[in-house]
Each structure stands twice: as structure tokens, then as C-alpha cells.
Enzyme design. Structure first.
Site, PDB file in Angstrom:
ATOM      1  N   ASP A 197      -2.289  -3.802   3.373  1.00 19.11           N
ATOM      2  CA  ASP A 197      -2.395  -3.242   2.157  1.00 19.11           C
ATOM      3  C   ASP A 197      -2.159  -4.582   0.673  1.00 19.11           C
ATOM      4  OD1 ASP A 197      -3.156  -1.575  -0.097  1.00 19.11           O
ATOM      5  OD2 ASP A 197      -1.037  -0.269   0.360  1.00 19.11           O
TER       6      ASP A 197
ATOM      7  N   TYR B  75      -1.781  -5.056  -3.773  1.00 19.62           N
ATOM      8  CA  TYR B  75      -0.509  -4.224  -4.821  1.00 19.62           C
ATOM      9  C   TYR B  75      -1.061  -4.780  -6.093  1.00 19.62           C
ATOM     10  CZ  TYR B  75       3.924  -2.951  -6.837  1.00 19.62           C
ATOM     11  OH  TYR B  75       5.084  -2.022  -7.577  1.00 19.62           O
TER      12      TYR B  75
ATOM     13  N   HIS C  48      -0.587  -0.902 -12.755  1.00 18.50           N
ATOM     14  CA  HIS C  48       0.086  -0.004 -11.760  1.00 18.50           C
ATOM     15  C   HIS C  48       1.733  -0.207 -11.189  1.00 18.50           C
ATOM     16  CE1 HIS C  48       1.118   2.334  -8.069  1.00 18.50           C
ATOM     17  NE2 HIS C  48       1.229   1.052  -7.052  1.00 18.50           N
TER      18      HIS C  48
ATOM     19  N   ARG D 248      12.294  -0.093 -10.867  1.00 19.92           N
ATOM     20  CA  ARG D 248      13.962  -0.729 -10.928  1.00 19.92           C
ATOM     21  C   ARG D 248      14.192  -0.327 -12.084  1.00 19.92           C
ATOM     22  NH1 ARG D 248       9.708  -2.829  -7.405  1.00 19.92           N
ATOM     23  NH2 ARG D 248       9.278  -3.619  -9.430  1.00 19.92           N
TER      24      ARG D 248
ATOM     25  N   GLU E 174      -2.820   7.181  -3.424  1.00 17.16           N
ATOM     26  CA  GLU E 174      -2.978   5.898  -4.060  1.00 17.16           C
ATOM     27  C   GLU E 174      -4.475   5.516  -3.590  1.00 17.16           C
ATOM     28  OE1 GLU E 174      -0.131   2.935  -2.593  1.00 17.16           O
ATOM     29  OE2 GLU E 174       1.585   4.117  -3.334  1.00 17.16           O
TER      30      GLU E 174
ATOM     31  N   GLU F  97      -7.534   3.902  -3.786  1.00 16.22           N
ATOM     32  CA  GLU F  97      -7.659   2.174  -3.563  1.00 16.22           C
ATOM     33  C   GLU F  97      -9.251   1.567  -2.730  1.00 16.22           C
ATOM     34  OE1 GLU F  97      -4.413   0.245  -2.062  1.00 16.22           O
ATOM     35  OE2 GLU F  97      -3.425   1.317  -1.708  1.00 16.22           O
TER      36      GLU F  97
ATOM     37  N   ASP G  83      -4.116   5.793  -0.297  1.00 16.33           N
ATOM     38  CA  ASP G  83      -3.296   5.031   0.801  1.00 16.33           C
ATOM     39  C   ASP G  83      -2.032   6.209   0.788  1.00 16.33           C
ATOM     40  OD1 ASP G  83      -1.419   3.095   2.221  1.00 16.33           O
ATOM     41  OD2 ASP G  83      -1.058   2.048  -0.197  1.00 16.33           O
TER      42      ASP G  83
ATOM     43  N   ARG H 244       6.724   9.074  -1.322  1.00 16.25           N
ATOM     44  CA  ARG H 244       7.663   8.826  -2.428  1.00 16.25           C
ATOM     45  C   ARG H 244       8.886   8.250  -2.274  1.00 16.25           C
ATOM     46  NH1 ARG H 244       3.278   5.276  -3.679  1.00 16.25           N
ATOM     47  NH2 ARG H 244       2.376   5.343  -4.760  1.00 16.25           N
TER      48      ARG H 244
ATOM     49  N   GLN I 217       9.729   6.252   1.118  1.00 13.97           N
ATOM     50  CA  GLN I 217       9.203   4.882   0.011  1.00 13.97           C
ATOM     51  C   GLN I 217      10.780   4.343  -0.007  1.00 13.97           C
ATOM     52  OE1 GLN I 217       6.252   4.711  -2.359  1.00 13.97           O
ATOM     53  NE2 GLN I 217       6.357   2.685  -2.127  1.00 13.97           N
TER      54      GLN I 217
ATOM     55  N   TYR J 179      12.755   0.954   1.284  1.00 14.05           N
ATOM     56  CA  TYR J 179      11.485   0.142   1.130  1.00 14.05           C
ATOM     57  C   TYR J 179      12.478  -1.427   0.784  1.00 14.05           C
ATOM     58  CZ  TYR J 179      11.686  -0.768  -3.730  1.00 14.05           C
ATOM     59  OH  TYR J 179      11.735  -1.133  -4.787  1.00 14.05           O
TER      60      TYR J 179
ATOM     61  N   LYS K 297       4.354   5.217   4.297  1.00 12.38           N
ATOM     62  CA  LYS K 297       2.664   4.616   4.307  1.00 12.38           C
ATOM     63  C   LYS K 297       2.130   4.518   5.688  1.00 12.38           C
ATOM     64  CE  LYS K 297       3.614   2.568   0.017  1.00 12.38           C
ATOM     65  NZ  LYS K 297       2.043   3.028  -1.201  1.00 12.38           N
TER      66      LYS K 297
ATOM     67  N   THR L 194      -3.696   6.284   6.723  1.00 19.63           N
ATOM     68  CA  THR L 194      -4.843   5.666   5.012  1.00 19.63           C
ATOM     69  C   THR L 194      -6.320   6.472   5.107  1.00 19.63           C
ATOM     70  OG1 THR L 194      -3.904   4.311   5.932  1.00 19.63           O
ATOM     71  CG2 THR L 194      -5.450   3.629   4.758  1.00 19.63           C
TER      72      THR L 194
ATOM     73  N   THR M 115      -3.202  -0.188  -5.458  1.00 25.85           N
ATOM     74  CA  THR M 115      -3.286   0.800  -6.106  1.00 25.85           C
ATOM     75  C   THR M 115      -4.029   0.347  -7.633  1.00 25.85           C
ATOM     76  OG1 THR M 115      -1.533   2.468  -5.773  1.00 25.85           O
ATOM     77  CG2 THR M 115      -2.563   3.225  -7.387  1.00 25.85           C
TER      78      THR M 115
ATOM     79  N   GLU N 218       2.759   7.576 -10.973  1.00 27.75           N
ATOM     80  CA  GLU N 218       2.624   6.914 -12.830  1.00 27.75           C
ATOM     81  C   GLU N 218       1.879   8.391 -13.386  1.00 27.75           C
ATOM     82  OE1 GLU N 218      -0.003   4.034 -10.632  1.00 27.75           O
ATOM     83  OE2 GLU N 218       0.057   3.368 -12.192  1.00 27.75           O
TER      84      GLU N 218
HETATM   85 CA    CA Z   1      -0.914   0.960  -1.069  1.00 26.32          CA
END
Ligand code: CA
Length: 387
Positions: A113, A115, A120, A129, A186, A188, A218, A222, A225, A229, A238, A242, A331, A345
Site C-alpha cells: 500500500d 501513500y 492526503h 503530527r 480509505e 484507493e 483500505d 485510526r 494506527q 505506527y 490496517k 482490505t 488514499t 480528512e
Molecule cells: Ca492506505
């Protein structure tokens, strides 16, 4: 057994003669016999039966319980089979889509997967962050990805059980265990590898190796994650499920929809430099529905990294490719507030998140020849309560 000949498609049907995606189906009369079907409008061509009736040399590849033998046969065969199938569309070997059971169409080898949406990555970086740079220093230099869990890739229509795991919000004194409270989607696009490779795949060989394209959800927990992560990336947040379309659309169906990716803001190393390559983007317009209501329309044309760059990057270290390898775009989010591909988001990290019983459906289409539309098979899934 009723058989239909769907010669006349409704005006504008996105599953016409220029689309012809492959799937695997069975019928109520022969539930144990999976074979390859080709979607045409609201019908499924029994490709095995049509191939046998026409004496096609490709009949053994089509009378198979997965697409893998066809995918492994290489691009010359893909093109020849697709041309033959166009000649079978006025025959009798059809079932109504509603009368068949669709199965996971290929045996998934490895799952990666990426990014690849700058929108996104920027939005998520700001949420996860808030005190750092939204994009990490490597983001404009390489397509960031991670290895996912191939064994939990499921076909559209499969229910998704709410995952449980460790959660710890920054304000919590200690982690707790329980059902995810921040379950997300997500939106995708997935790319399915046909021809294996023993050496790095340069940008210009993308079409030799990628068999087709599908929608992919996906699913992402959250809260799990966010706690797990750092430093190695997504894991249990995750890997529980899927979802992919039941239909894999050949890459060649998107020739009219090729489009240049966004302007590159940083110079790229030669193996990723696509300035002189064919346009690597695809003008796919995605719709995300939750319980029937459209919540977003992410544009795949906005993706910074292309599928060819992702394939080049994931093999540049010498990692080999296998038939059935699946890699997902990451995503898909565009620049506008109604173009975001996940609830993280869309709700700026505040929720609401998916509730038990919610049903999420992704659909997409791209421009085809002469004003037609090329559809991607939908991917849908309903959330079941945690076990
Ligand atoms: Ca993803």
C-alpha cells in the site's frame, strides 16, 4: 438455466465493449465451479463457455477458478484474449449479473500500500503530527509504501468485522484494549500484477507487468494506527481487511484517460523521472457513498506519484514480482473539501467514524473513446460489530 444476450446496452453504460473487466463467478446450478466471466452491462459473459464454443486457443486460461493463469500469460495474450472476447458479445453465453455469485477474482500474492496523494499526506501529517512538517523529508523523493497483509484482501460485498486492538490517545495514562472507536475507510485504486519480474521494472515496462486496475477500500482503525505506527508504520490498524472490486479492468481500457500527473516540485532520481515518459496519471473519478449518500468525489488524476513510478520503486532494490501481487495507490484525495478519500480528512480527525451496520461503497469511471465511460466495478462492504 436462463441465458441472456445483452446486445443492446443502455445509453452511457460504463460497462460497454471498451471496458470488459474480468471477474470470477459461479452459478446456483454449479456452485462449486468457479470460472472467468467478463462483465458487459448488467450481464456476465461466461468466458469459458464462449471460448469453448468458438474453439478458442485460450479456453484453458478462461476455464479457471482464478485470473492468475491468464494474468501470468503476458501482455500479448491479454490483448489477444480481449480482442476475441469482443467478438463473443453477440452470442448466447450470458448470465444476468444478479444471478451469479462473484468471488475474489485473483489469488493475491503480496500486497503493498502506497501513500501517493500529496493532499492526503499533507492533511494526515497535520492531524497526526501537528507540531512537525506535514510532509516528511522523503515524501517528494520516493513513493512511500509499506507491505500489507495479502491474506485479508476480500472481495466486494464481504462484511468487515470491527477490529479490536490497543488504543491510547495522548491524554490517556495507559493503553486500553477494545473495539476500534475510530473506524475509517480509505478510497484507493489497486493495481494487479500479471507478468512476474526477476529484475527492476523500469517506468516504460509498466504495461508489460500490470494486468489491470480495481477499486480498493483500505479499511483503517485510526485509534489503533495512531498508537502503533511509530516507528515501523501501519500494522494491525490496517491488516484486518482490505476490500477489492470483484472486477479487474484491463489497463488498456484506460488509454483515453491517461493524463499527466501534477507538476513535480523536486528533481527525481533517474529511475523515477517520468518527464519524458507517457502520461502516468489516470483520469479516474471516484465516488464514496456511506449508506447510499455521496460523501466525497476524489479525483485520481491529482495523485503525485503514478502507478508506474510505484512499480519501479518497489522493484528497484531487486525485490521480485509475482503474478497476483497487488499494490494500492494510497488514499485518493484532491485539493477540495469534497474530494477527500477518508473520514479522517473529511472530519478533520474529529469523526463521526463508521458505525456498526454502515455500508461503504466506492464507484469510479474514466473517460473512454468517443465520449464513452469506462467503469470500475464497485467495492462495497458493511461493518459488523466486533466479535
Ligand atoms: Ca492506505
Amino acid at each position: 438455466m436462463p441465458q441472456h444476450s445483452p446486445r443492446e446496452l443502455p445509453e452511457g453504460d460504463p460497462f460497454g465493449a471498451d471496458t470488459l473487466p474480468y471477474g470470477v463467478f459461479s452459478t446456483a446450478g454449479e456452485p462449486g465451479r468457479r470460472r472467468i466471466g467478463v462483465r458487459y452491462g448488467a450481464h456476465v459473459l461466461d468466458a469459458a463457455a464462449a471460448a469453448a464454443a468458438h474453439g478458442s486457443a485460450y479456453a484453458p486460461l478462461l476455464d479457471a477458478p482464478t485470473l492468475n493463469p491468464l494474468m501470468a500469460a503476458g501482455r500479448d495474450v491479454w490483448r489477444a484474449v480481449r480482442a476475441e472476447i469482443r467478438g463473443w458479445l453477440d452470442g448466447p453465453h450470458f448470465h444476468a449479473l444478479d444471478d451469479v455469485t462473484l468471488h475474489l477474482p485473483f489469488e493475491v500474492a503480496d500486497y503493498v500500500d502506497f501513500y501517493a496523494s500529496e493532499h492526503h499526506a499533507t492533511n494526515v501529517g497535520r492531524i497526526f503530527r501537528p507540531d512537525g512538517d506535514a510532509l516528511t523529508p522523503n515524501w517528494k523523493h520516493l513513493p512511500i509504501g509499506y507491505h500489507g497483509r495479502a491474506g485479508t484482501v476480500v472481495v466486494s460485498g464481504t462484511d468487515v468485522v470491527r477490529p479490536s486492538g490497543q488504543r491510547k490517545a495522548p491524554a490517556d495514562a495507559a493503553p486500553s484494549f477494545g473495539p476500534s472507536l475510530r473506524l475509517d475507510i480509505e478510497a484507493e485504486i489497486g493495481f494487479v500484477v500479471g507478468t512476474p519480474a526477476q529484475a527492476p521494472v523500469p517506468l516504460e515496462d509498466f504495461r508489460e507487468h500490470v494486468f489491470g486496475v480495481c477499486l480498493l477500500n483500505d479499511w483503517s482503525a485510526r485509534d489503533i494506527q495512531a498508537w502503533e505506527y511509530v516507528p515501523l508504520g501501519p500494522f494491525l490498524g490496517k491488516s484486518f481487511a482490505t476490500s477489492v472490486s470483484a472486477w479487474i479492468t484491463p489497463l488498456d481500457a484506460f488509454d483515453e484517460a491517461r493524463t499527466a500527473p501534477p507538476e513535480r516540485t523536486h528533481p527525481l532520481l533517474p529511475y523515477l523521472d517520468d518527464a519524458k515518459a507517457e502520461p502516468g496519471g489516470i483520469d479516474l473519478r471516484i465516488e464514496v457513498r456511506i449508506n447510499g449518500e455521496v460523501v466525497s468525489r476524489p479525483p485520481f488524476s491529482a495523485m503525485y506519484w503514478t502507478a508506474a513510478q510505484q512499480l519501479a520503486h518497489m522493484t528497484v532494490n531487486g525485490a521480485t514480482l509475482r503474478t497476483g501481487d497487488l499494490y494500492a495507490s494510497g488514499t485518493v484525495s484532491g485539493p477540495e473539501p469534497d474530494q477527500l478519500g477518508c473520514l479522517l480528512e473529511l472530519t478533520k480527525g474529529k469523526g463521526p467514524w463508521l458505525a456498526d451496520g454502515d455500508e461503504v461503497t466506492l464507484t469510479a469511471w474514466a473517460p473512454g473513446p468517443d465520449g464513452t465511460r469506462i467503469g470500475l466495478g464497485e467495492v462495497t462492504g458493511r461493518i459488523l460489530p466486533a466479535r
